[in-house]
Scaffold this motif. Sequence first.
Motif, PDB file in Angstrom:
ATOM      1  N   LEU A   9       3.228   0.355   8.749  1.00 24.05           N
ATOM      2  CA  LEU A   9       3.812  -0.434   9.824  1.00 24.05           C
ATOM      3  C   LEU A   9       5.160  -1.010   9.409  1.00 24.05           C
ATOM      4  N   PRO A  10       6.128  -1.033  10.341  1.00 21.59           N
ATOM      5  CA  PRO A  10       7.399  -1.700  10.047  1.00 21.59           C
ATOM      6  C   PRO A  10       7.276  -3.195  10.314  1.00 21.59           C
ATOM      7  N   GLY A  11       8.136  -3.955   9.681  1.00 18.07           N
ATOM      8  CA  GLY A  11       8.100  -5.403   9.901  1.00 18.07           C
ATOM      9  C   GLY A  11       9.278  -6.101   9.261  1.00 18.07           C
ATOM     10  N   ARG A  12       9.293  -7.404   9.413  1.00 19.09           N
ATOM     11  CA  ARG A  12      10.331  -8.246   8.820  1.00 19.09           C
ATOM     12  C   ARG A  12       9.690  -9.454   8.159  1.00 19.09           C
ATOM     13  N   THR A  13      10.344  -9.909   7.122  1.00 17.33           N
ATOM     14  CA  THR A  13       9.869 -11.105   6.439  1.00 17.33           C
ATOM     15  C   THR A  13      10.347 -12.344   7.183  1.00 17.33           C
ATOM     16  N   SER A  14       9.553 -13.389   7.111  1.00 17.12           N
ATOM     17  CA  SER A  14       9.930 -14.673   7.699  1.00 17.12           C
ATOM     18  C   SER A  14       9.458 -15.787   6.779  1.00 17.12           C
ATOM     19  N   ALA A  15      10.134 -16.901   6.828  1.00 13.73           N
ATOM     20  CA  ALA A  15       9.851 -18.007   5.918  1.00 13.73           C
ATOM     21  C   ALA A  15       8.475 -18.603   6.195  1.00 13.73           C
ATOM     22  N   TYR A  16       7.821 -19.040   5.139  1.00 18.33           N
ATOM     23  CA  TYR A  16       6.508 -19.674   5.278  1.00 18.33           C
ATOM     24  C   TYR A  16       6.639 -21.027   5.968  1.00 18.33           C
ATOM     25  N   ARG A  17       7.659 -21.793   5.568  1.00 17.68           N
ATOM     26  CA  ARG A  17       7.967 -23.063   6.225  1.00 17.68           C
ATOM     27  C   ARG A  17       9.474 -23.291   6.189  1.00 17.68           C
ATOM     28  N   ARG A  19       8.838 -28.681  -0.122  1.00 14.41           N
ATOM     29  CA  ARG A  19       9.397 -28.064  -1.321  1.00 14.41           C
ATOM     30  C   ARG A  19       9.973 -26.708  -0.946  1.00 14.41           C
ATOM     31  N   GLY A  20      11.138 -26.377  -1.482  1.00 11.52           N
ATOM     32  CA  GLY A  20      11.748 -25.086  -1.192  1.00 11.52           C
ATOM     33  C   GLY A  20      13.186 -25.050  -1.646  1.00 11.52           C
ATOM     34  N   ASP A  33       7.954 -19.179  -1.242  1.00 10.77           N
ATOM     35  CA  ASP A  33       6.737 -18.763  -1.935  1.00 10.77           C
ATOM     36  C   ASP A  33       5.572 -19.613  -1.460  1.00 10.77           C
ATOM     37  N   PRO A  34       4.622 -19.005  -0.725  1.00  6.17           N
ATOM     38  CA  PRO A  34       4.552 -17.599  -0.300  1.00  6.17           C
ATOM     39  C   PRO A  34       5.497 -17.321   0.867  1.00  6.17           C
ATOM     40  N   ILE A  35       5.447 -16.095   1.375  1.00  4.04           N
ATOM     41  CA  ILE A  35       6.328 -15.702   2.469  1.00  4.04           C
ATOM     42  C   ILE A  35       5.531 -14.857   3.462  1.00  4.04           C
ATOM     43  N   TYR A  36       5.885 -14.977   4.727  1.00  2.08           N
ATOM     44  CA  TYR A  36       5.213 -14.203   5.785  1.00  2.08           C
ATOM     45  C   TYR A  36       5.889 -12.844   5.950  1.00  2.08           C
ATOM     46  N   VAL A  37       5.091 -11.863   6.350  1.00  2.45           N
ATOM     47  CA  VAL A  37       5.603 -10.560   6.781  1.00  2.45           C
ATOM     48  C   VAL A  37       5.016 -10.294   8.162  1.00  2.45           C
TER      49      VAL A  37
END
Length: 319
Positions: free
Chosen positions: A14-22, A139-140, A168-172
């Motif tokens: 599957l294709p996708g993009r990363t997005s910030a956890y917060r 935190r980030g 860290d962590p990160i969403y996909v």
Amino acid sequence: MTAQPQDIPLFLDLPGRTSAYRVAEVRPQVSGIVLKRLFEEGSEVDAGQQLYQIDPATYQASVQSAEADLAKARATLKSVEAKAARYADLVRVHAVSRQDYDDAVASLDQARAEIMVAQAALKTAQINLGYTKVYAPIRGRIGKSSITEGALVTANQATALATITQLDPIYVDLRQSSSDLLRLREALAQGQLASSESGGGAPVHLSLDGTAHLYGPVGTLQFSDVTVDPDTGAVQVRAVFPNPDKILYPGLFVRAQVEQGMQKNVVSLPQDALVRRPDGSALVWVVDAQNQVTPRPVSVSRMTAEGTWLVTGGLNGGE
């Protein structure tokens, strides 16, 4: 090769993009002149770390004024309490009128209410004084600062002072075709597939766009949306990945392999072992007991991520 039926896990690419956890946009909650910026742009900040110092002079004065009003209200209360106590004794012997006594009691209640008002005003002033110190909510990694020392900021302004992103962590966020989802559910319902043993926490493998190697840490499937995008006909799937080395940044295009289930009792054949006839049906060449080869029609379900065909019918184990 010898056909050996087995249970094979299926993965969907599957294709996708990363997005910030917060993500937290830092904004001032009081107005004033910024005296100090206490962080380096692009650095890691901790939750609760002070980022800016707004001039606290006027807010300190407000606290002192509220403290004085509270002290005044308490002094008034002492006087009214004493008067109400005296009138309580005098009204019994009819030395004062009942109306004067009722007025004294009402003044006592009013004095107590004024203390509560003064306490609330003092608390508000102390909160505003505390807001002159702007802290990191999470935190980030913090980005660039939109203001410098000496700039005037206003409470709840539209422009953020800075933005903090937790990496860290990160969403996909992945996109799965609704037709693939329907076929998957149909196969599960008919018993052609077994549900993944890992369930909702199915492992997800990630590869960065333009690279053949997989991203090291393995992610887990967090949820699958329940609505179909009417524009694309796709369903959103979200996975979460550990990102300790901060290799992944929000907005990257990636490809992920998501476990979809277990294909039961199938034979995995390399591509060069299977022949497609003009009508699209598949056949393989089977060696018989006389060591001669004959064509055999077979049923094929799909191709795996490794490039092999899954044969669901037409071959027996050991052939």
